[in-house]
Design an enzyme around this catalytic site. Structure first.
Site, PDB file in Angstrom:
ATOM      1  N   ASP A   1       0.609  -5.820  55.653  1.00  0.00           N
ATOM      2  CA  ASP A   1       0.785  -5.647  57.126  1.00  0.00           C
ATOM      3  C   ASP A   1       2.113  -5.769  57.604  1.00  0.00           C
ATOM      4  O   ASP A   1       2.715  -6.749  57.642  1.00  0.00           O
ATOM      5  CB  ASP A   1      -0.061  -6.140  58.032  1.00  0.00           C
TER       6      ASP A   1
ATOM      7  N   ASP B   1       2.221  -1.495  61.367  1.00  0.00           N
ATOM      8  CA  ASP B   1       1.669  -1.691  62.734  1.00  0.00           C
ATOM      9  C   ASP B   1       2.318  -0.798  63.764  1.00  0.00           C
ATOM     10  O   ASP B   1       3.460  -0.942  63.855  1.00  0.00           O
ATOM     11  CB  ASP B   1       1.729  -3.117  62.913  1.00  0.00           C
TER      12      ASP B   1
ATOM     13  N   GLU C   1       0.192   3.070  61.053  1.00  0.00           N
ATOM     14  CA  GLU C   1      -1.004   2.987  62.281  1.00  0.00           C
ATOM     15  C   GLU C   1      -0.372   3.671  63.231  1.00  0.00           C
ATOM     16  O   GLU C   1       0.608   2.933  63.795  1.00  0.00           O
ATOM     17  CB  GLU C   1      -1.296   1.427  62.731  1.00  0.00           C
TER      18      GLU C   1
ATOM     19  N   HIS D   1      -9.790  -4.774  62.540  1.00  0.00           N
ATOM     20  CA  HIS D   1      -9.998  -6.036  63.204  1.00  0.00           C
ATOM     21  C   HIS D   1      -9.640  -5.768  64.699  1.00  0.00           C
ATOM     22  O   HIS D   1      -9.594  -6.707  65.442  1.00  0.00           O
ATOM     23  CB  HIS D   1      -8.767  -6.945  62.669  1.00  0.00           C
ATOM     24  N   ASP D   2      -9.489  -4.563  65.220  1.00  0.00           N
ATOM     25  CA  ASP D   2      -9.407  -4.053  66.534  1.00  0.00           C
ATOM     26  C   ASP D   2     -10.382  -3.485  67.059  1.00  0.00           C
ATOM     27  O   ASP D   2     -10.674  -3.076  68.214  1.00  0.00           O
ATOM     28  CB  ASP D   2      -8.146  -3.215  66.560  1.00  0.00           C
TER      29      ASP D   2
END
Ligand code: TEU
Ligand code: CA
Length: 556
Positions: A98, A199, A255, A328-329
């Site tokens: 990430d 990210d 993302e 995870h969000d």
């Protein structure tokens, strides 16, 4: 069609903090991941994407990095990391890291230097502005509530943070920042990693002049997504590709908050000048509230089919797609789109997985999704760990005047903490996640829903995912075939076809609680059933049961 391993792969996302704890401190860690590689190999995934494992004060659970080239102490050491990487490769599993470079932690050495004085050489590594009429430079809000600007008393200027105050935004217009990031990425690639998930990479190029933004729900601040798809973002990514990415055999996924289909065609273009694929957010925004994320709405199926189909048809042949419902969000999809009652939980989890995995694009499985793990039964805001949920609750009740009894159920339904409760490994204490006190509560349904029981049961959600993943590995039609939605206006049925050369499949799912009739098109009637979640049922009888799903090949 140009083939690629990252187009033919299935990716499994690990949130290390909640995956497996090897040393009894209640926090997942790298040695825990290493101990579960056999499980992941059995599932059949090709790649694991690790949420950040770098040094961090954990203001945002690792998405606030204080040293990109050291391991978070709670997760172990660099030796533990190297051992995990080697073991993953020995299991035939690639490792994607990430990359969080829209911002750092405020404890990163760059920011400590930058904030020390207006003349520090690293001042322009971040985005500092003078007060305007004694207040913030513009009306932008943080994604985590409050203003996106924090006044630094020492130098009398504000710094920008699109997320938490402890996550100051890097100034990507500064070539020294780009150089630092690219050099760090290169060193990670030279360690042998296999790619990056980037990210909020769509936010790195801020709009010229930092103008005010349209005011968001709650009416207090301007929308920070004004930064999405900024003026130089593609330039920076092309530079990243030339400088780093093109030198290694990598999978890259951006993302991209606020990305549109047209922008995605640039980020993920087939010529490969930027990234391989992006995560879009339109589909996971369909059950949002009025101008805010929070709601208890069920995800509406007709708009969902329309949106996913727009992306399938829009990117086919010009870019590559990612396929996800969970991460995870996001809250657990079986509670959001399916039915997490005992009666339908497993069947609806399989049906949802079927419609996602039979599309064109790289599918992402989020830890626990393969078990049909559900949202958590939150009772109070005090149980939350996630600052987005906590800050959102207090801002919207105390500042924007929402009633707690109305807002709390909305936050409970959509909170990111729903995805962050510990992975449920077995029916021992704390679901086998830890021998200590888990950092976040374990879902009390772990005795019913856990990996050990499902690996052993042929008709479990786990073994259904194994079949789906194995199907994708065996079929160019599934990976590269074209897509057409059927019955677009049907509120219960999600039916589409995939076709490539003379091959064709039909994917049919009833994503509702009521039984329906469904006439399978003639050319599929005697075709082979590739997979079905109710093997006891003859799919050709014109009926499709609540949450029934199946895939048929066109008759030879
Ligand atoms: O999430 C991005 C994020 O939360 C927002 O861009 C949101 O997705 C968007 O506004 C659409 O709702 C990433 C990480 O996945 C998340 O865990 C971090 O908290 C965040 O960035 C900051 O690093
Ligand atoms: Ca641990």
């Amino acid at each position: 069609m140009n083939k690629a391993w990252w187009k033919e792969s299935v990716v499994y996302q690990i949130y290390p903090r909640s995956f497996a704890d090897s040393n009894g401190d209640g926090i997942g860690d790298l040695n825990g991941i290493t101990s579960k590689l056999d499980y992941l190999q059995k599932l059949g995934v090709d790649v694991i994407w690790l949420s950040p494992v770098y040094r961090s004060p954990n203001a945002d659970n690792g998405y606030d990095i204080s040293d990109y080239e050291a391991i978070m102490k709670e997760f172990g050491t660099m030796e533990d990391y190297d051992r995990m990487l080697k073991a993953a490769h020995e299991h035939g599993i690639r490792v994607v890291m990430d990359l969080v470079v829209n911002h750092t932690s405020d404890e990163h050495k760059w920011f400590i230097e930058s904030r020390s004085s207006r003349t520090n050489p690293k001042r322009d590594y971040y985005i500092w502005r003078d007060p305007v009429d004694g207040h913030e430079p513009n009306n932008w809000g943080s994604n985590f509530s409050g203003s996106a600007w924090k006044l630094d008393e020492k130098t009398g200027q504000y710094y920008l943070h699109l997320f938490a105050e402890k996550q100051p935004d890097l100034n990507w217009s500064n070539p020294a920042v780009r150089r630092e990031v690219f050099d760090m990425m290169t060193r990670w690639c030279e360690k042998g990693i296999d790619g990056f998930r980037m990210d909020v990479i769509s936010l790195i190029s801020k709009p010229e002049g930092l103008p005010d933004a349209a005011v968001m729900g709650g009416g207090l601040y301007g929308d920070p997504n004004i930064c999405a798809n900024g003026p130089h973002v593609h330039e920076y990514l092309q530079e990243m590709r030339k400088t780093v990415l093109s030198r290694f055999d990598l999978m890259t996924v951006g993302e991209c908050a606020g990305v549109t289909l047209e922008e995605a065609k640039k980020y993920a273009n087939a010529a490969g000048t930027e990234l391989n694929m992006v995560f879009q957010f339109e589909h996971v925004g369909l059950d949002g509230g009025d101008g805010i994320k929070w709601s208890t709405k069920k995800m509406p199926l007709v708009p969902l089919k329309e949106n996913l189909s727009k992306w399938q048809n829009g990117l086919d042949g010009v870019a590559w797609n990612s396929l996800y419902f969970c991460n995870h969000d996001q809250p657990r999809i079986v509670s959001r789109l399916g039915n997490d009652s005992d009666q339908y939980r497993e069947r609806s989890a399989k049906a949802i997985a079927t419609v996602l995995h039979m599309m064109q694009g790289t599918p992402y499985v989020y830890q626990g999704e393969e078990l049909g793990m559900t949202n958590y039964p939150w009772k109070s805001v005090d149980e939350f760990n996630d600052l987005e949920s906590i800050n959102g609750y207090y801002e919207l009740t105390e500042k924007a005047g929402m009633k707690p009894e109305e807002l709390f159920p909305m936050i409970a339904h959509k909170s990111r903490d729903n995805a962050r409760t510990p992975m449920q490994w077995d029916d021992s204490d704390n679901a086998g996640f830890t021998t200590g006190k888990p950092w976040l509560a374990v879902n009390p349904n772990y005795r019913k829903i856990n990996a050990k029981e499902q690996v052993a049961r042929p008709d479990s959600v786990f073994n259904y995912y194994r079949q789906l993943i194995s199907l994708r590995h065996s079929s160019e039609l599934i990976v590269y075939g074209h897509y057409e939605l059927l019955l677009p206006d049907d509120p219960d049925l999600f039916v589409y076809r995939r076709y490539l050369d003379d091959k064709e499949l039909l994917c049919a799912a009833n994503l509702s609680e009521h039984a329906r009739t469904f006439d399978i098109p003639e050319r599929f009637r005697s075709g082979r059933v590739l997979i079905q979640n109710m093997p006891e049922h003859d799919v050709r009888d014109g009926q499709i049961a609540p949450y029934e799903a199946y895939v048929l090949l066109k008759s030879e």
